[in-house]
Design an enzyme around this catalytic site. Structure first.
Site, PDB file in Angstrom:
ATOM      1  N   ASP A 163      11.862  23.587   4.894  1.00 16.82           N
ATOM      2  CA  ASP A 163      12.033  23.378   6.334  1.00 16.82           C
ATOM      3  C   ASP A 163      13.150  24.331   6.797  1.00 16.82           C
ATOM      4  OD1 ASP A 163      12.266  22.402   8.921  1.00 16.82           O
ATOM      5  OD2 ASP A 163      13.232  20.540   8.311  1.00 16.82           O
ATOM      6  N   GLU A 192      17.268  25.532  15.447  1.00 14.92           N
ATOM      7  CA  GLU A 192      16.437  24.354  15.690  1.00 14.92           C
ATOM      8  C   GLU A 192      17.102  23.106  15.120  1.00 14.92           C
ATOM      9  OE1 GLU A 192      13.181  21.396  14.660  1.00 14.92           O
ATOM     10  OE2 GLU A 192      14.691  22.344  13.413  1.00 14.92           O
ATOM     11  N   GLU A 193      17.640  23.247  13.911  1.00  9.99           N
ATOM     12  CA  GLU A 193      18.171  22.086  13.198  1.00  9.99           C
ATOM     13  C   GLU A 193      19.401  21.477  13.853  1.00  9.99           C
ATOM     14  OE1 GLU A 193      16.506  20.664  11.119  1.00  9.99           O
ATOM     15  OE2 GLU A 193      15.396  22.015   9.813  1.00  9.99           O
TER      16      GLU A 193
END
EC number: 3.4.11.4
Length: 397
Positions: free
Chosen positions: A115, A148-149
């Protein structure tokens, strides 16, 4: 057209070996650009935007954007977009990927970074396959987002005119390639500063105002009211959590056991698929902290104070089943041998912001499992399916 799965896996291993935690994506950005050029994408089609100049936290680089002109019978069809994020959670720093049968695992005690290196592998493989086989396809934008994280910042701050007006987008994130995610929750991120009054806890505790006690009373109130954890109020549902409790950046909450704690900083979140309900959850926290501050007084009758701030991280969305993008997604999953699982997600996605920007976006997985943990691993069968799915989506008539 079968995908070169060996080349796709080699790319994934290559990307997994490059560290790029959230906010520090410059190195993986360079690696992606190099791999795209090696795949036949001209350098002039590859660029970085300036989203990092608008992101309110330090970010090394902007989003990576690639323009692929349409080809053949589909060259004049409306533009579509494929997207993913190129950052990982900080727990991935120091990962050492290795193949183990049809899995990629980690020989280090860190998260692996599937991810979202898997998403990066899928998008570069898509570009490589389209070029290698000279496949007909509409104009395509590839978007690799930063941060994003840590808050969906890259997708939030991308400029729409940089994307070439795509009519739909396909996002690659976690899980199975057969997941067709058409909606996701919205979330508030909130902070509260609790100001009390310091005093010697052994000599004159009655002169102090404990910020720790204010926090304790507030959280007890929230729990008793059913606003913590899984929140269910009639037909409305959501979640909430209390995160870090500190004395400010880099400081503990309190200085010593013999001093009444005069300052505590708390961070938390509220989530729901209902755009109004997650804000109600946040309001319940705000009311509880304000009420608790008034309750905790010292011998002079003075009470504590709180400063509560909330910001919407991302807004919920749920696309209608009748939208063309969902039909295309379901047909493509079936065409590559999957069983479409149309669903919504309880976590935030870059798709939240794309839909907010007006671009219908479906999210698929790419074989990531146990993300954000030291047990993370990648299912290569699902990764291969995700790569085939991207090619299918790009070439459908």
């Amino acid at each position: 057209m079968p995908v070169d799965t060996k080349a796709a896996t080699d790319r994934l291993m290559r990307f997994l070996a490059v560290e790029g935690v959230t906010g520090q994506e410059a190195a993986i950005g360079r690696e992606l650009m190099a791999a795209l050029k090696e795949s036949g994408v001209p350098a002039k089609a590859i660029r970085l935007d300036d989203a990092n100049t608008r992101i309110p936290v330090p970010t090394e680089t902007g989003n990576l954007i690639v323009d692929l002109p349409g080809r053949g019978a589909l060259h004049n069809q409306p533009r579509i977009m494929f997207m993913t994020h190129m950052d990982t959670v900080p727990l991935c720093a120091g990962a050492k990927p290795k193949k183990s049968g049809r899995k990629i695992v980690n020989s280090a005690k860190t998260a692996l970074g599937g991810d979202n290196r898997c998403g990066c592998g899928v998008l570069v493989t898509l570009a490589a396959e389209l070029e290698k086989h000279k496949l007909d396809h509409p104009p395509i934008t590839l978007l690799f987002c930063v941060r994003e994280e840590s808050g969906l910042y890259g997708a939030r701050h991308v400029k729409l005119d940089e994307l070439g007006s795509p009519v739909m987008a396909f996002n690659y994130d976690g899980g199975s390639a057969s997941n067709v995610v058409i909606g996701a929750v919205g979330a508030d991120r909130w902070t509260v500063e609790i100001m009390g009054r310091a005093s010697h806890a052994g000599v004159a505790p009655e002169r102090g105002i404990s910020s720790t006690m204010i926090m304790a009373l507030a959280l007890a109130e929230v729990k008793a009211g059913g606003w913590f954890g899984k929140v269910v109020k009639g037909k409305r549902q959501g979640t909430s959590n209390v995160g870090p409790v500190t004395g400010g950046e880099g400081r503990p909450a309190g200085d010593a056991t013999n001093v009444v704690t005069d300052y505590v900083h708390v961070r938390g979140e509220s989530r729901s698929h209902d755009g109004k309900f997650f804000k109600e959850i946040t309001k319940a926290y705000k009311a509880a902290f304000e009420k608790a501050a008034k309750k905790v007084t010292n011998a002079q009758g003075k009470s504590g104070r709180v400063k509560f701030k909330a910001e919407t991280d991302y807004y919920p969305f749920r696309m209608k089943d009748s939208q063309p993008i969902i039909k295309r997604a379901v047909e493509a999953v079936s065409a590559v041998g999957g069983t479409p699982n149309v669903r919504t997600a309880n976590g935030g996605l870059d798709a939240n912001w794309m839909v907010r920007h007006g671009i219908p976006t479906v999210t698929f997985g790419a074989g990531q499992n146990e993300a954000h943990t030291i047990d993370e691993w990648i299912n290569l069968d699902e990764y291969d399916r995700a790569c085939a799915l991207a090619v299918q989506l790009a070439t459908m008539r």
